[in-house]
Design an enzyme around this catalytic site. Structure first.
Site, PDB file in Angstrom:
ATOM      1  N   GLN A  57       1.096  -7.272  -2.323  1.00 55.20           N
ATOM      2  CA  GLN A  57      -0.353  -7.571  -2.714  1.00 55.20           C
ATOM      3  C   GLN A  57      -1.255  -7.476  -1.727  1.00 55.20           C
ATOM      4  OE1 GLN A  57      -1.475 -11.062  -5.299  1.00 55.20           O
ATOM      5  NE2 GLN A  57      -3.471 -10.744  -4.213  1.00 55.20           N
ATOM      6  N   GLN A  99      -1.214   9.762   5.515  1.00 52.92           N
ATOM      7  CA  GLN A  99      -2.048   8.810   5.006  1.00 52.92           C
ATOM      8  C   GLN A  99      -2.873   8.421   6.213  1.00 52.92           C
ATOM      9  OE1 GLN A  99       1.453   6.246   3.810  1.00 52.92           O
ATOM     10  NE2 GLN A  99       0.139   4.803   4.288  1.00 52.92           N
ATOM     11  N   GLY A 120       6.288 -10.273   5.420  1.00 52.85           N
ATOM     12  CA  GLY A 120       5.946  -9.961   4.120  1.00 52.85           C
ATOM     13  C   GLY A 120       6.884  -8.918   3.516  1.00 52.85           C
ATOM     14  N   HIS A 121       7.482  -7.922   4.461  1.00 56.79           N
ATOM     15  CA  HIS A 121       8.441  -7.115   4.036  1.00 56.79           C
ATOM     16  C   HIS A 121       9.986  -7.718   3.744  1.00 56.79           C
ATOM     17  CE1 HIS A 121       6.144  -4.206   6.957  1.00 56.79           C
ATOM     18  NE2 HIS A 121       5.746  -3.621   5.802  1.00 56.79           N
ATOM     19  N   HIS A 147       7.845  -7.150   8.886  1.00 60.95           N
ATOM     20  CA  HIS A 147       7.505  -8.791   9.441  1.00 60.95           C
ATOM     21  C   HIS A 147       7.846  -9.330   7.917  1.00 60.95           C
ATOM     22  CE1 HIS A 147       4.020  -7.537   6.468  1.00 60.95           C
ATOM     23  NE2 HIS A 147       3.931  -6.609   7.360  1.00 60.95           N
TER      24      HIS A 147
HETATM   25  O1  PAF Z   1       2.312   0.030   2.477  1.00 63.46           O
HETATM   26  C1  PAF Z   1       2.804   0.897   3.209  1.00 63.46           C
HETATM   27  O2  PAF Z   1       3.535   0.622   4.179  1.00 63.46           O
HETATM   28  C2  PAF Z   1       2.553   2.516   2.987  1.00 63.46           C
HETATM   29  O3  PAF Z   1       1.471   2.857   2.721  1.00 63.46           O
HETATM   30  C3  PAF Z   1       3.819   3.023   2.011  1.00 63.46           C
HETATM   31  C4  PAF Z   1       3.339   2.402   0.686  1.00 63.46           C
HETATM   32  C5  PAF Z   1       4.909   2.851   2.552  1.00 63.46           C
HETATM   33  C6  PAF Z   1       3.587   4.509   1.992  1.00 63.46           C
HETATM   34  O4  PAF Z   1       3.571   5.020   3.233  1.00 63.46           O
END
Ligand code: PAF
Length: 301
Positions: free
Chosen positions: A160, A73, A48-49, A46
């Site tokens: 952030q 995760q 943000g990225h 999106h």
């Molecule tokens: O912020 C994210 O999208 C994830 O936690 C990351 C840093 C890519 C690690 O999988």
């Protein structure tokens, strides 16, 4: 050497599925004297990225964006399976925002059977997201270290919005025995928001129409407490009550935490000192969607 190459109006974006191929590409770039910026993501990109990529492209000739939905995760009852994925769409966003390469590994490439151990960062992982999601930050620290080993960046860019994650990544880099991790400069950029304040997130796609119209209450609550802090309020009780009062205007919101803590240590105190930087953080569920957001207040800024 390259598995896939895409031509867009803007530029070519190379796609690498293995670390070996990516390292060949990076070696050639290094020979040319290029520096490398990276943007680690789980895809479904999106704005943000895109803002992280644009910033990376300002400073580095080579910008590698990783797209990897990292299973380690996610907790057992979390949304790993249904996490949104759309590689074609992501490719177009990377191309438009100035990325030069995508690292798109398989789970087996990132976690070769039996070959890797888990990285645990302590001090900033026990509270907040870590308390709600006990294995989350081990997964984040482990995959970020591995991604840095793969992308060999000079600088890595994070948003952030995942505030606690940025502290975990900074500590990972500070304490890593691996030079390729230890030398990475970490840059954190402001959260991108929709016009009504909702923080951009890949998970916003889960929001129903009702959820979407209720969701901006989170940012309103943060702003209320920020305003009080700016007007001299330093008691955490008072700041937290203000956030909870605002959040209560949406009774269907299920609040996990709404808190004011020290911006560096994430430690909670009854009162904060005049010059102390704090961060206000909220995690809440709307329907089946878990949202997080935060505002950092630096009184010196
Ligand atoms: O912020 C994210 O999208 C994830 O936690 C990351 C840093 C890519 C690690 O999988």
């Amino acid at each position: 050497m390259y598995l896939r190459r895409m031509k867009t109006q803007e530029r070519d974006v190379m796609v690498f599925r293995t670390i070996e191929e990516l390292h060949d590409y990076l070696a050639t770039a290094r020979e040319r004297g290029d520096t490398v910026g990276c943007v680690p993501t789980m895809g479904y990109l999106h704005d943000g990225h895109a803002s992280l990529m644009r910033e990376a492209a300002q400073h580095h000739k080579v910008v590698v964006v990783s797209i990897f939905v990292n299973p380690t995760q996610f907790g057992p009852s979390e949304d790993f399976e249904r996490y949104p994925r759309d590689f074609e769409r992501d490719q177009a966003i990377v191309a438009e925002a100035g990325g030069t390469a995508i690292f798109f590994p398989s789970v087996e490439e990132m976690y070769p059977s039996g070959a890797r151990s888990t990285i645990h960062i302590d001090g900033v992982t026990e509270m907040l997201e870590g308390a709600q999601r006990p294995t989350h930050f081990d997964g984040v620290a482990t995959v970020v270290s591995r991604l840095f080993e793969a992308m060999l960046p000079d600088e890595a860019f994070f948003g952030q919005k995942d505030y606690q994650q940025t502290l975990v990544v900074r500590k990972l880099v500070e304490t890593s025995p691996l030079d390729v991790v230890h030398r990475v400069k970490i840059t954190v950029l402001a959260t991108q928001r929709d016009a009504d304040g909702l923080a951009r997130s890949s998970r916003n796609v889960y929001l129903s129409t009702e959820d979407r119209s209720d969701a901006p209450v989170i940012y309103r609550a943060l702003l209320r407490a920020q305003n009080a802090f700016r007007n001299g309020e330093r008691a955490s009780d008072a700041l937290e009550s203000l956030m909870r009062e605002e959040l209560a205007t949406v009774p269907r919101l299920d609040v996990e935490y709404a808190t004011a803590v020290d911006a560096t240590t994430l430690q909670h105190a009854d009162h904060y000192a005049q010059g102390q930087s704090i961060v206000l953080l909220i995690a809440a569920r709307l329907g089946s969607t878990r949202l997080i957001d935060n505002v950092v207040i630096d009184p010196q800024a």
